[in-house]
Design a protein around this motif. Structure first.
Motif, PDB file in Angstrom:
ATOM      1  N   UNK A 128       0.826  -1.202   0.000  1.00  9.06           N
ATOM      2  CA  UNK A 128       0.000   0.000   0.000  1.00  9.06           C
ATOM      3  C   UNK A 128       0.863   1.255   0.000  1.00  9.06           C
ATOM      4  N   UNK A 129       1.960   1.237   0.766  1.00 12.30           N
ATOM      5  CA  UNK A 129       2.862   2.389   0.786  1.00 12.30           C
ATOM      6  C   UNK A 129       3.535   2.580  -0.562  1.00 12.30           C
ATOM      7  N   UNK A 130       3.937   1.482  -1.196  1.00 11.84           N
ATOM      8  CA  UNK A 130       4.624   1.572  -2.480  1.00 11.84           C
ATOM      9  C   UNK A 130       3.697   1.978  -3.613  1.00 11.84           C
ATOM     10  N   UNK A 131       2.389   1.715  -3.459  1.00 14.64           N
ATOM     11  CA  UNK A 131       1.423   2.029  -4.511  1.00 14.64           C
ATOM     12  C   UNK A 131       0.728   3.369  -4.286  1.00 14.64           C
ATOM     13  N   UNK A 132       1.139   4.099  -3.240  1.00 14.28           N
ATOM     14  CA  UNK A 132       0.550   5.414  -2.956  1.00 14.28           C
ATOM     15  C   UNK A 132      -0.951   5.310  -2.680  1.00 14.28           C
ATOM     16  N   UNK A 133      -1.332   4.298  -1.917  1.00 10.19           N
ATOM     17  CA  UNK A 133      -2.729   4.159  -1.513  1.00 10.19           C
ATOM     18  C   UNK A 133      -2.807   4.528  -0.029  1.00 10.19           C
ATOM     19  N   UNK A 134      -3.037   5.813   0.236  1.00 10.33           N
ATOM     20  CA  UNK A 134      -2.962   6.329   1.599  1.00 10.33           C
ATOM     21  C   UNK A 134      -3.956   5.648   2.533  1.00 10.33           C
ATOM     22  N   UNK A 166      10.490   6.559   3.215  1.00 15.88           N
ATOM     23  CA  UNK A 166      10.866   7.357   2.047  1.00 15.88           C
ATOM     24  C   UNK A 166       9.843   7.218   0.928  1.00 15.88           C
ATOM     25  N   UNK A 167       9.328   6.004   0.720  1.00 14.39           N
ATOM     26  CA  UNK A 167       8.290   5.803  -0.292  1.00 14.39           C
ATOM     27  C   UNK A 167       7.057   6.654   0.015  1.00 14.39           C
ATOM     28  N   UNK A 168       6.623   6.617   1.264  1.00 13.50           N
ATOM     29  CA  UNK A 168       5.453   7.409   1.634  1.00 13.50           C
ATOM     30  C   UNK A 168       5.723   8.887   1.424  1.00 13.50           C
ATOM     31  N   UNK A 169       6.904   9.347   1.822  1.00 16.00           N
ATOM     32  CA  UNK A 169       7.219  10.764   1.679  1.00 16.00           C
ATOM     33  C   UNK A 169       7.312  11.181   0.215  1.00 16.00           C
ATOM     34  N   UNK A 174       2.158  15.659   0.480  1.00 17.69           N
ATOM     35  CA  UNK A 174       2.756  16.652   1.373  1.00 17.69           C
ATOM     36  C   UNK A 174       4.080  17.130   0.781  1.00 17.69           C
ATOM     37  N   UNK A 175       4.164  18.381   0.307  1.00 14.35           N
ATOM     38  CA  UNK A 175       5.419  18.852  -0.296  1.00 14.35           C
ATOM     39  C   UNK A 175       6.510  19.138   0.729  1.00 14.35           C
ATOM     40  N   UNK A 176       6.157  19.183   2.025  1.00 13.91           N
ATOM     41  CA  UNK A 176       7.137  19.554   3.041  1.00 13.91           C
ATOM     42  C   UNK A 176       8.144  18.443   3.328  1.00 13.91           C
ATOM     43  N   UNK A 177       7.775  17.187   3.024  1.00 16.85           N
ATOM     44  CA  UNK A 177       8.689  16.084   3.334  1.00 16.85           C
ATOM     45  C   UNK A 177       9.430  15.560   2.114  1.00 16.85           C
ATOM     46  N   UNK A 178       9.284  16.236   0.965  1.00 19.98           N
ATOM     47  CA  UNK A 178       9.932  15.752  -0.262  1.00 19.98           C
ATOM     48  C   UNK A 178      11.452  15.770  -0.152  1.00 19.98           C
ATOM     49  N   UNK A 179      11.999  16.852   0.427  1.00 22.67           N
ATOM     50  CA  UNK A 179      13.456  16.962   0.528  1.00 22.67           C
ATOM     51  C   UNK A 179      14.028  15.830   1.379  1.00 22.67           C
ATOM     52  N   UNK A 180      13.332  15.498   2.466  1.00 29.25           N
ATOM     53  CA  UNK A 180      13.788  14.398   3.317  1.00 29.25           C
ATOM     54  C   UNK A 180      13.747  13.077   2.565  1.00 29.25           C
ATOM     55  N   UNK A 181      12.674  12.854   1.806  1.00 31.13           N
ATOM     56  CA  UNK A 181      12.566  11.623   1.034  1.00 31.13           C
ATOM     57  C   UNK A 181      13.731  11.493   0.055  1.00 31.13           C
ATOM     58  N   UNK A 182      14.099  12.572  -0.602  1.00 27.95           N
ATOM     59  CA  UNK A 182      15.216  12.528  -1.544  1.00 27.95           C
ATOM     60  C   UNK A 182      16.539  12.246  -0.825  1.00 27.95           C
ATOM     61  N   UNK A 183      16.723  12.832   0.357  1.00 28.30           N
ATOM     62  CA  UNK A 183      17.954  12.573   1.106  1.00 28.30           C
ATOM     63  C   UNK A 183      18.069  11.101   1.482  1.00 28.30           C
ATOM     64  N   UNK A 184      16.963  10.516   1.970  1.00 30.51           N
ATOM     65  CA  UNK A 184      16.985   9.106   2.349  1.00 30.51           C
ATOM     66  C   UNK A 184      17.212   8.221   1.128  1.00 30.51           C
ATOM     67  N   UNK A 193      14.302  16.156   8.279  1.00 31.35           N
ATOM     68  CA  UNK A 193      12.948  16.415   8.755  1.00 31.35           C
ATOM     69  C   UNK A 193      12.228  15.104   8.953  1.00 31.35           C
ATOM     70  N   UNK A 194      11.121  15.164   9.668  1.00 28.74           N
ATOM     71  CA  UNK A 194      10.286  13.988   9.859  1.00 28.74           C
ATOM     72  C   UNK A 194       9.720  13.557   8.507  1.00 28.74           C
ATOM     73  N   UNK A 195       9.936  12.295   8.079  1.00 23.80           N
ATOM     74  CA  UNK A 195       9.455  11.861   6.760  1.00 23.80           C
ATOM     75  C   UNK A 195       7.938  11.870   6.626  1.00 23.80           C
ATOM     76  N   UNK A 196       7.208  11.895   7.715  1.00 23.04           N
ATOM     77  CA  UNK A 196       5.753  11.878   7.642  1.00 23.04           C
ATOM     78  C   UNK A 196       5.190  13.299   7.523  1.00 23.04           C
ATOM     79  N   UNK A 197       5.572  14.170   8.463  1.00 19.20           N
ATOM     80  CA  UNK A 197       4.988  15.519   8.504  1.00 19.20           C
ATOM     81  C   UNK A 197       5.835  16.557   7.790  1.00 19.20           C
ATOM     82  N   UNK A 198       7.134  16.305   7.698  1.00 20.40           N
ATOM     83  CA  UNK A 198       8.025  17.308   7.137  1.00 20.40           C
ATOM     84  C   UNK A 198       8.545  18.289   8.163  1.00 20.40           C
ATOM     85  N   UNK A 199       8.220  18.099   9.450  1.00 22.48           N
ATOM     86  CA  UNK A 199       8.700  18.987  10.503  1.00 22.48           C
ATOM     87  C   UNK A 199      10.212  18.851  10.630  1.00 22.48           C
ATOM     88  N   UNK A 200      10.915  19.975  10.632  1.00 22.52           N
ATOM     89  CA  UNK A 200      12.371  19.964  10.661  1.00 22.52           C
ATOM     90  C   UNK A 200      12.902  19.319  11.931  1.00 22.52           C
TER      91      UNK A 200
END
Length: 718
Positions: A128-134, A166-169, A174-184, A193-200
């Motif tokens: 479900x996470x890999x298929x973007x089914x929230x 990282x897949x979920x992010x 949520x555009x706030x966690x994209x940078x974290x997803x790319x880093x991971x 940042x938190x991969x879920x919320x994007x909080x620094x």
């Protein structure tokens, strides 16, 4: 280093999947660079003669058959367009390629951990996470938590925890966690940042403030007996186990095989409990040590080393577990510290250190991590990584039969794995630690602080003192660490009134019953030494409270409303207290001071007081037992204790002032029992009051407090 099984085929398959995943990362980065150039070109095209080129660039950066929604900057307008596209679920080609790379890594890990694909609940969540089914991912997570519980669920997900996050992010809106997803996903840096919320993460880590401090402390005889006498990897890890997560670290000096004295700093992991603002080994300190290059923990370690007194450029090895491993890596990457000392070795066990680098390139680094341990993955890199981040490090990344977190994270579990399951890894690390494999010639423990503490007990216990002849004790008695329990019981009013006859005091009465307080205190560290005490008293409103002619009139509601809150006021401003029926202590020096401290009858007896947040167990030899659960409680400041006693025709008032937090427990399920064959005078008094087998109306408990007990003073009662 992964231990290969008997068949090398699965390892080859996993290696091929990781290699393919690594190639896809390069492809994704190339596509992102192309998108960045295209986005930048959109703002540089001169109009109107370049409209066709502008249109082509716009189609290339937005068409799903091309780069997808691939704006990556290019000014405020295009940046806003990129964010809006993320909120609407638009994906770029680079994101899809990077997501494919992450899925390949999950497949590679599943080869070594077949439970990831053989377990339907785990498979449902990962798919479900890999298929973007929230919605489906949330439902799958809820089902997993309900079926397995949070601890077991996290333990089973640990090998692919970073990849799933990282897949979920990457794929959520949520555009706030994209940078974290790319880093991971690209291995370019730790998760900022938190991969879920994007909080620094830095926004949280900067709350951990302080310059760091260390104070020498002595270990107990039992702890000292557990320390290694010769240097070795298992010996140093055993020392960390002996220290426990108590806010302390250890420095040892070892005479090497060549006769040279070298030194080893050993740092345990996070101290249990919530952040306290005092110890850098708390939860906040562990977090900041992982995500920052310097933290109060590492600065406190530097203070400990400075106090230890190493010679200039002395050789130093750093051994750490969990947050301690992250802290020693921060120390190793401190150029100023490395200029003063030669850090030869760093061994981090169960620590998130993938994006830390020692300042001295000659420093040899070993990292030991269990693939089901979540803590080392907090920087974003776990068992599924396809990057060789440290070709010059010795990395031991292994799996064992124990999948349960936090058991697999414990220092004793890592130590057992190295002793029995990883002999080759242990031999390699011990071989590199050969200069430190010799006789231990000095050991010193340190207690660490976020900032330098004031004098012990300051300011509450910083009071004038005076010596007294009895027992060679100073007054007031200053207790630096203790706990207490006061239980209020309903007792026979007639007996209580007889005990107060001639004192001018009247009992506090509730619903036709007198109120009796049983108070116990464990003074674990005081200026009079460690001692325990028990006091039984009839609760009285106070010597200057206007009273009715007869004590039953105190039943009136107005009088009760005035008297009851006074019991919870601070002792130095309170009139109500307990008229002492008797006192028992277990220390001869304090027993000798009884007439001066509180008056009344004082007994020397054996006491055992065990107080916890949820239960109490009190045994006073031949007098009583009080045991059971405390139940829920309301927090309040510890009010201290006020006692009255009659001594040679004079009423004395004693006062114990306290500092600490307490809890008020209404109707706790404790029970007081008097030994049936005991003829102790205080046991007889408890029977007469009707307290044998009684349960308290309420209790006031505190497990940690400081206190001041001074001499009793006479008070008029007329």
């Amino acid at each position: 280093m992964n231990d290969p099984g008997p068949d090398p085929g699965p390892d080859r398959d996993a290696a091929r999947l990781r290699a393919a995943a690594r190639e896809l990362v390069d492809v994704a980065l190339t596509i992102q660079d192309a998108a960045a150039h295209a986005t930048s070109a959109l703002t540089d095209v001169a109009l109107p003669h370049a409209l066709p080129a502008c249109g082509a660039l716009l189609r290339a950066t937005t068409n799903g058959r091309g780069l997808g929604w691939a704006f990556t900057g290019g000014g405020p307008l295009l940046t806003a367009a990129a964010k809006i596209g993320g909120l609407l679920g638009a994906e770029s080609l680079a994101v899809r390629v990077l997501a494919t790379s992450l899925r390949l890594r999950v497949e590679a890990v599943a080869i070594a951990h077949p439970e990831l694909t053989g377990d339907p609940l785990l498979t449902r969540l990962i798919d479900a996470a890999a298929a973007d089914r929230d919605l489906e991912a949330v439902r799958a997570l809820r089902a997993l938590l309900k079926e397995r519980g949070a601890v077991r669920a996290l333990s089973q997900l640990a090998p692919v925890f970073g990849e799933v996050l990282a897949l979920r992010a990457l794929l959520d809106e949520n555009p706030l966690n994209d940078a974290t997803a790319w880093l991971i996903a690209t291995g370019k840096g730790y998760a900022t940042a938190d991969p879920i919320t994007g909080l620094s993460n830095r926004a949280i880590a900067v709350l951990d403030t302080g310059e760091g401090a260390a104070r020498r402390v002595e270990l107990s005889a039992a702890e000292s007996a557990l320390l290694c006498t010769r240097g070795s990897l298992l010996g140093f890890l055993g020392n960390i186990s002996a220290l426990g997560t108590t806010g302390r670290v250890l420095i040892q000096s070892v005479e090497g095989p060549d006769g040279v004295i070298r030194h080893v700093l050993q740092a345990p992991g996070m101290r249990a409990g919530r952040p306290d603002g005092e110890s850098p080994q708390d939860l906040l300190g562990a977090f900041s040590s992982a995500v920052l290059a310097s933290s109060p923990y590492s600065r406190a370690l530097a203070e400990a080393v400075a106090d230890y007194g190493l010679p200039p450029e002395a050789e130093l090895a750093l051994i750490g577990h969990s947050a301690g491993g992250a802290a020693i890596m921060n120390l190793a990457q401190d150029a100023a510290f490395c200029a003063r000392h030669t850090i030869t070795h760093v061994v981090a066990v169960g620590s998130p250190i993938d994006f830390k680098r020692p300042a001295d390139r000659r420093t040899w680094v070993a990292s030991v991590t269990n693939q089901h341990d979540i803590i080392p993955t907090l920087d974003g890199q776990g068992a599924g990584t396809c990057f060789d981040l440290h070709p010059d490090w010795y990395v031991v990344d292994y799996g064992d039969a124990t999948h349960l977190f936090p058991l697999c994270h414990g220092i004793d579990h890592y130590r057992a794995n190295l002793a029995h399951d990883l002999p080759e890894a242990r031999a390699v690390i011990d071989e590199r630690l050969t200069p430190y494999r010799g006789r231990v010639v000095r050991s010193q423990a340190y207690l660490l602080f976020d900032r330098p503490p004031g004098p012990q007990g300051f300011p509450f216990l910083a009071v004038p003192t005076r010596a007294v002849a009895e027992g060679g004790v100073e007054l007031p008695i200053r207790c630096h660490e203790g706990g207490a329990l006061t239980a209020y019981f309903a007792a026979r009013p007639g007996v209580a009134a007889d005990l107060l006859a001639g004192t001018g005091l009247g009992p506090f009465v509730l619903a036709g019953r007198a109120l009796v307080a049983v108070h116990v205190a464990a003074n674990r560290r005081s200026s009079a030494g460690a001692y325990e005490e028990l006091q039984v008293g009839v609760v009285v409103p106070g010597p200057f409270r206007r009273r009715s002619r007869s004590w039953p009139d105190l039943l009136r509601a107005a009088e009760l409303r005035r008297s009851w809150p006074d019991l919870l006021r601070a002792a130095d401003v309170r009139g109500s207290g307990g008229f002492l029926v008797g006192t028992a202590v277990d220390a001869p020096s304090v027993h000798a001071l009884g007439p001066r401290l509180w008056g009344g009858e004082t007994y020397l007896t054996s006491l055992k007081i065990r107080l916890g947040a949820r239960c109490a167990h009190v045994t006073a030899d031949s007098i009583l037992t009080l045991r059971g659960r405390l139940g829920p409680g309301l927090p309040l400041d510890d009010p201290g204790l006020v006692g009255y006693a009659r001594e040679e025709g004079v009423v004395l008032r004693s006062c114990v002032r306290t500092r600490g937090r307490a809890r008020l427990h209404p109707a706790p399920p404790l029970r007081l029992a008097v030994p049936p064959l005991s003829f102790h005078p205080l046991a007889d008094r408890l029977r007469e009051l009707g307290l044998d087998g009684a349960r308290p109306l309420l209790c006031l408990s505190t497990t940690t407090r400081q206190s001041l007990r001074d001499a009793a003073v006479p008070v008029p009662t007329g």
